[in-house]
Design a protein around this motif. Structure first.
Motif, PDB file in Angstrom:
ATOM      1  N   ARG A   1      -2.595   0.716  -4.675  1.00 21.85           N
ATOM      2  CA  ARG A   1      -3.604   0.950  -3.633  1.00 21.85           C
ATOM      3  C   ARG A   1      -3.122   2.102  -2.763  1.00 21.85           C
ATOM      4  O   ARG A   1      -2.336   1.919  -1.836  1.00 21.85           O
TER       5      ARG A   1
ATOM      6  N   ASN B   1      -9.350   1.770   1.188  1.00 23.26           N
ATOM      7  CA  ASN B   1      -7.945   1.398   1.017  1.00 23.26           C
ATOM      8  C   ASN B   1      -7.172   1.546   2.326  1.00 23.26           C
ATOM      9  O   ASN B   1      -6.329   0.709   2.665  1.00 23.26           O
TER      10      ASN B   1
ATOM     11  N   THR C   1      -3.454   5.269  -0.110  1.00 20.90           N
ATOM     12  CA  THR C   1      -4.145   5.686   1.104  1.00 20.90           C
ATOM     13  C   THR C   1      -3.721   7.122   1.411  1.00 20.90           C
ATOM     14  O   THR C   1      -2.830   7.660   0.757  1.00 20.90           O
TER      15      THR C   1
ATOM     16  N   PHE D   1       0.856  -1.179   0.000  1.00 17.14           N
ATOM     17  CA  PHE D   1       0.000   0.000   0.000  1.00 17.14           C
ATOM     18  C   PHE D   1       0.897   1.235   0.000  1.00 17.14           C
ATOM     19  O   PHE D   1       2.066   1.170   0.386  1.00 17.14           O
TER      20      PHE D   1
END
Length: 390
Positions: free
Chosen positions: A303, A345, A305, A276
């Motif tokens: 992904r 996410n 965040t 991530f």
């Protein structure tokens, strides 16, 4: 337990497309159903103009630095910024406690449901244990590339790790501050699969250090009494050093990523399926006057965040303000995508997606009302604000 029927112009479940004229049925803080507005008596409805979304997930924060708000000047670059931060060492513990408490309360009021929080001290633990926010504590380790001193340099942080509230992980600070020996020790401390956070590719000096074996880190460390004569440049970007020393079985959250390239992103994705990326745009502007190139991450299917970093490097701890900054400077990122970054996410990155991050029956993700018309508004307009409903 009372039942509430809450509706708005649009509901954003996050894991499915937005829905007009829908009602969220709540029992306490838990979602029990999503139904059409025609199925509920108008007298029972709570209507909020704008949209309804789940609570935000702040994947990168340094809550313990809240007392340093406004102490460091903006735009200096990372290394001068760090020098400003470390000079503020003797601070009244009560002042620190109150600043932490105030920051925690502000984050809750601004819609933040969970936080991935960096810890070097136990200063935040009492507040975390009583907070309505769910915290994941990342206990940071660094030895300034001094393998002979590793055990001495991290002894205090090991004590912090063993007393930190769960969930917690021991994490490496950054590629430029962690030796291979310390990476091994960090990996050995994390017996169960969790999330590992690491600052990544935040400044050009970091790239100079690993690619060329020169740059600002050498005099920076010398100023603290550490010698880097033993260091050998890898000839590659810093992220490759991190990938070579970290555990691909853990969820890994790379933070900041202002200089990360598509090649770097793809290399990380090839290394692990559990990668991530956290972006903290306001902190990037505060410190380095730059932002990541978000189209790289979009094109690579990363992904993403969103984090706030600390009040030392930000003007406030608000995920909505981070979203506004991205929308202002790189407006090609769709609103629905920003919302995904800010909610689901982030919940996945912290391993909390079973209860947080989306509006689905059985979850208790918090519920926010944003005064935003997705058909007409610009996200960064002043009137766009967030209100916590639960």
């Amino acid at each position: 337990m009372s039942t509430r029927y809450i509706t708005a112009d649009y509901i954003y479940p996050i894991t499915s497309p937005r829905i007009p004229n829908e009602v969220i049925v709540l029992e306490g803080e838990q979602i029990v159903a999503l139904v059409h507005r025609n199925d509920i008596s108008a007298a029972d409805l709570e209507y909020y103009p704008g949209i309804l979304v789940p609570g935000f997930i702040n994947t990168h924060c340094h809550l313990e630095l809240s007392h340093l708000q406004g102490k460091a000047p903006t735009g200096t670059g990372l290394l001068p910024f760090l020098k400003h931060v470390v000079q503020y060492r003797e601070v009244d513990p009560e002042y620190i406690r109150l600043a932490i408490q105030e920051a925690d309360s502000f984050m809750w009021a601004s819609g933040i449901q969970a936080v991935g929080d960096i810890c070097n001290k136990p200063d935040t633990f009492a507040v975390k244990r009583q907070s309505r926010i769910r915290y994941y504590s990342f206990v940071e380790m660094f030895d300034f590339m001094q393998e002979a001193l590793t055990d001495n340099l991290i002894s205090g942080n090991l004590d912090v790790f063993h007393t930190a509230p769960e969930p917690r992980s021991a994490v490496p600070h950054a590629p430029y501050s962690v030796s291979p020996a310390l990476f091994w020790k960090v990996n050995s401390l994390n017996h169960h699969v969790g999330t590992i956070s690491i600052h990544n590719q935040e400044t050009k000096a970091e790239e100079d250090f690993f690619v060329e074996g020169d740059g600002e880190f050498f005099p920076f460390y010398k100023g603290f009494g550490f010698n880097l004569d033993h260091f050998k440049a890898t000839g590659q970007s810093s992220i490759y050093y991190a990938l070579a020393n970290m555990d691909p079985e853990q969820r890994t959250l790379f933070v900041h990523n202002t200089l990360t390239t598509p090649e770097d992103i793809n290399a990380a994705h090839a290394w692990s399926e559990k990668v991530f990326w956290a972006t903290c745009p306001n902190a990037n502007l505060y410190i380095e006057n730059t932002l990541p190139r978000y189209h790289y991450f979009l094109d690579c299917g990363a992904r993403m965040t969103i984090g706030t970093d600390s009040l030392t490097s930000n003007w406030q701890l608000s995920i909505l303000e981070e979203m506004k900054t991205i929308a202002r400077y790189q407006s090609y990122v769709p609103f629905d995508t920003l919302l995904l970054w800010a909610t689901y996410n982030g919940a996945m990155a912290l391993g909390m997606e079973d209860t947080l991050g989306s509006l689905e029956p059985g979850k208790s993700p918090g519920l926010l009302n944003i005064t935003f018309d997705p058909e007409r508004d610009r996200l960064y307009k002043k009137h766009v604000a967030v209100r916590r409903i639960i």
